[in-house]
Design a protein around this motif. Structure first.
Motif, short mmCIF file in Angstrom:
data_model
loop_
_atom_site.label_atom_id
_atom_site.label_comp_id
_atom_site.label_asym_id
_atom_site.label_seq_id
_atom_site.Cartn_x
_atom_site.Cartn_y
_atom_site.Cartn_z
N ALA A 225 0.83 -1.20 0.00
CA ALA A 225 0.00 0.00 0.00
C ALA A 225 0.87 1.25 0.00
CB ALA A 225 -0.93 -0.01 1.21
N SER A 226 2.01 1.21 0.67
CA SER A 226 2.92 2.36 0.69
C SER A 226 3.51 2.62 -0.69
CB SER A 226 4.06 2.10 1.69
OG SER A 226 4.98 3.16 1.71
N VAL A 227 3.83 1.56 -1.43
CA VAL A 227 4.33 1.73 -2.79
C VAL A 227 3.27 2.37 -3.68
CG1 VAL A 227 5.11 0.49 -4.86
CG2 VAL A 227 5.99 -0.15 -2.61
N PHE A 228 2.02 1.95 -3.52
CA PHE A 228 0.93 2.56 -4.28
C PHE A 228 0.83 4.04 -3.95
CE2 PHE A 228 -0.28 -1.71 -5.20
CZ PHE A 228 -1.17 -1.67 -6.26
N ALA A 229 0.90 4.39 -2.67
CA ALA A 229 0.73 5.77 -2.25
C ALA A 229 1.87 6.67 -2.73
CB ALA A 229 0.64 5.83 -0.73
N ASP A 230 3.07 6.09 -2.89
CA ASP A 230 4.25 6.89 -3.22
C ASP A 230 4.53 7.00 -4.72
OD1 ASP A 230 4.65 7.23 -0.53
OD2 ASP A 230 6.18 5.66 -0.35
N ASN A 231 3.81 6.24 -5.55
CA ASN A 231 4.14 6.21 -6.97
C ASN A 231 2.89 6.48 -7.82
OD1 ASN A 231 7.11 5.01 -7.28
ND2 ASN A 231 6.10 3.93 -5.58
N GLU A 232 2.85 7.65 -8.44
CA GLU A 232 1.69 8.02 -9.25
C GLU A 232 1.59 7.18 -10.52
OE1 GLU A 232 3.55 11.75 -11.84
OE2 GLU A 232 2.07 12.12 -10.26
N GLU A 233 2.70 6.51 -10.89
CA GLU A 233 2.63 5.64 -12.07
C GLU A 233 1.69 4.46 -11.85
OE1 GLU A 233 6.42 7.88 -12.11
OE2 GLU A 233 5.44 6.58 -10.63
N LEU A 234 1.54 4.04 -10.61
CA LEU A 234 0.68 2.89 -10.30
C LEU A 234 -0.78 3.31 -10.26
CD1 LEU A 234 2.46 0.89 -7.45
CD2 LEU A 234 1.55 -0.08 -9.56
N TYR A 235 -1.61 2.63 -11.03
CA TYR A 235 -3.05 2.78 -10.83
C TYR A 235 -3.36 2.32 -9.40
CZ TYR A 235 -4.02 3.12 -15.91
OH TYR A 235 -4.09 3.49 -17.22
N ASP A 236 -4.16 3.09 -8.70
CA ASP A 236 -4.57 2.69 -7.35
C ASP A 236 -5.73 1.70 -7.48
OD1 ASP A 236 -2.65 4.22 -6.08
OD2 ASP A 236 -3.89 6.02 -6.14
N PHE A 237 -5.37 0.49 -7.82
CA PHE A 237 -6.32 -0.57 -8.18
C PHE A 237 -5.75 -1.89 -7.69
CE2 PHE A 237 -7.27 -4.06 -11.07
CZ PHE A 237 -8.65 -3.99 -11.23
N LEU A 238 -6.57 -2.65 -6.96
CA LEU A 238 -6.13 -3.95 -6.46
C LEU A 238 -7.21 -4.98 -6.73
CD1 LEU A 238 -3.95 -5.54 -4.83
CD2 LEU A 238 -5.37 -5.10 -2.80
N HIS A 239 -6.83 -6.07 -7.41
CA HIS A 239 -7.74 -7.18 -7.67
C HIS A 239 -7.36 -8.32 -6.73
CE1 HIS A 239 -9.27 -10.48 -10.66
NE2 HIS A 239 -10.02 -10.40 -9.56
N ALA A 240 -8.15 -8.46 -5.66
CA ALA A 240 -7.89 -9.49 -4.65
C ALA A 240 -9.14 -10.36 -4.53
CB ALA A 240 -7.56 -8.85 -3.30
N PRO A 241 -9.19 -11.50 -5.21
CA PRO A 241 -10.40 -12.33 -5.23
C PRO A 241 -10.64 -13.07 -3.91
CG PRO A 241 -8.65 -13.37 -6.49
CD PRO A 241 -8.13 -12.03 -6.07
N VAL A 242 -11.70 -12.71 -3.21
CA VAL A 242 -12.00 -13.34 -1.92
C VAL A 242 -12.74 -14.66 -2.11
CG1 VAL A 242 -14.17 -12.09 -1.56
CG2 VAL A 242 -12.88 -12.93 0.41
#
Length: 417
Positions: A225-242
């Motif tokens: 989550a910290s990598v997502f917050a620090d890098n605008e290149e990353l889409y803030d999107f997570l596919h986690a199938p429960v």
């Protein structure tokens, strides 16, 4: 792996979307058969240009629903008049085209072929970062084809990513059976480190991370989550199938994670990111799923409110342990699927409706749409459609600031500022 039959009606755009559906299905290890009688699933890509066509689509959907275990309806009529299939009593899942490949997988991991290499498709670069997974799901046949996780080095994947960017990729799609366990074969989960390195590549591009099972993400959730917050290149999107809201069912599925771990992943990303998209999958009608188990899944869906949801009715895959279980009746699976799909549409529609009137900066134009339109993705990977794109001079690969003007269930409309 599924055998699929696909039929496409209408314009060139529909045919192009069917090609993309098929490409993703082939990448996931599924294969096409010549007739619906040989297929596990059927896909109907619809047109609705005139009333006669509409009637033909409904009739063909009814026929296919009678001839196959699972039917997925997509295309123009599905998007514009999806309720017509429901009103006609057609036993089908009505989906946006880019939801179809994940739905067809029946909750299984995508299957990367042994010789999978990066692919540049327009401005989209597809980068398989590993092959195999660490799971042993009781319903999944994919593991027989892929084996355990095999992770190339960070340096090797970064070089492949850099080559895609230099070749013109504006969106990098990081794929794998389970991206969350990348590096486990070397004794260390490395997804967060790999993403940091890819985001540091020189260039103007975006990165979307593919499916990551909750168990793999859970152990690195704060770092990730910290990598997502620090890098605008990353889409803030997570596919986690429960897959289920019941720990009992998850145990029977051998999913490795429990509901609490999935919720903790979601909460961690909620704390780290102000605006992000949660994507998840549910399998309804697993052989041991009770009414109470289904109610738990419905409660979890409403609690975590994902904006992208794949709902799949369980179907047996040959050679899996779940295939030997006594299955639930088709009526039960259909009713549970319909109930969950209704809530799904409600949640996704609300998410896009809340965007209307807001602005989004540095939105990436990803591909051409129907007619003179383009499909764009904002920072959370939500889909925005810009019509009359040629008037604005917009082409795939452009970045643009947009105002959201209206919404449909699975996307929103926007205009350049």
């Amino acid at each position: 792996m599924a055998r699929y039959h696909i039929e496409t009606y209408g314009c060139t755009s529909n045919r192009g979307e069917s090609r993309q559906i098929e490409r993703r299905l082939r990448d996931a290890g599924h294969h096409r058969v010549d007739g619906v009688d040989e297929a596990d699933v059927a896909i109907l890509n619809t047109c609705t240009v005139v009333e006669k066509t509409e009637r033909n689509m409904l009739r063909r959907a009814e026929e296919l629903a009678d001839e196959t275990a699972d039917l997925y309806v997509t295309g123009c009529m599905a998007l514009a008049q999806g309720e017509e299939f429901v009103n006609a009593g057609v036993d089908a899942d009505v989906l946006h085209w880019d939801e179809v490949p994940e739905a067809v997988t029946n909750g299984e991991c995508p299957t990367t072929t042994p010789d999978a290499e990066p692919i540049l498709d327009g401005v989209v670069g597809i980068l398989p970062i590993a092959r195999g997974c660490m799971s042993d799901c009781s319903y999944c046949i994919t593991k027989h084809a892929t084996g355990k996780i095999d992770s190339p080095s960070i340096e090797e994947n970064v070089e492949k990513a850099r080559a895609l960017v230099h070749a013109g990729a504006k969106e990098l799609r990081i794929t794998g059976q389970d991206t969350g366990v990348y590096g486990w074969d070397d004794g260390e989960r490395k997804l967060h480190r790999l993403l940091e390195r890819i985001c540091a590549i020189e260039g103007d591009f975006r990165v979307r991370i593919g499916m990551a099972n909750p168990k793999g993400v859970h152990g690195i959730r704060e770092k990730l989550a910290s990598v997502f917050a620090d890098n605008e290149e990353l889409y803030d999107f997570l596919h986690a199938p429960v897959q289920s809201g019941s720990d009992d069912v998850l145990g029977d599925m051998r999913r490795q994670h429990q509901v609490e771990e999935y919720v903790e992943v979601v909460e961690t990303f909620d704390d780290a990111l102000e605006y992000w998209t949660l994507s998840t999958d549910f399998i309804v009608g697993f052989p041991t799923e009770t009414d109470h188990d289904h109610a738990q899944s419905m409660a979890l869906l409403r609690e975590t409110r994902p904006e992208k949801i794949n709902v799949t009715r369980f179907s047996k895959r040959p050679g899996t342990d779940a295939a030997d279980m006594k299955g639930l009746g088709g009526t039960i699976k259909k009713e549970r699927s319909s109930e969950m799909s209704e809530v799904k549409r409600e949640l996704v529609r609300e998410a896009y409706a809340d965007m209307v009137g807001e602005t989004r900066e540095d939105v990436l134009v990803v591909e051409e749409g129907t007619g003179d339109s383009v499909k764009c993705r904002d920072s959370a990977y939500r889909q925005l459609i810009v019509q009359s794109a040629s008037e604005y001079g917009l082409e795939p690969g452009d970045f643009v600031d947009l105002e959201v003007t209206a919404n449909e269930t699975m996307y929103a409309f926007a205009e350049p500022l």
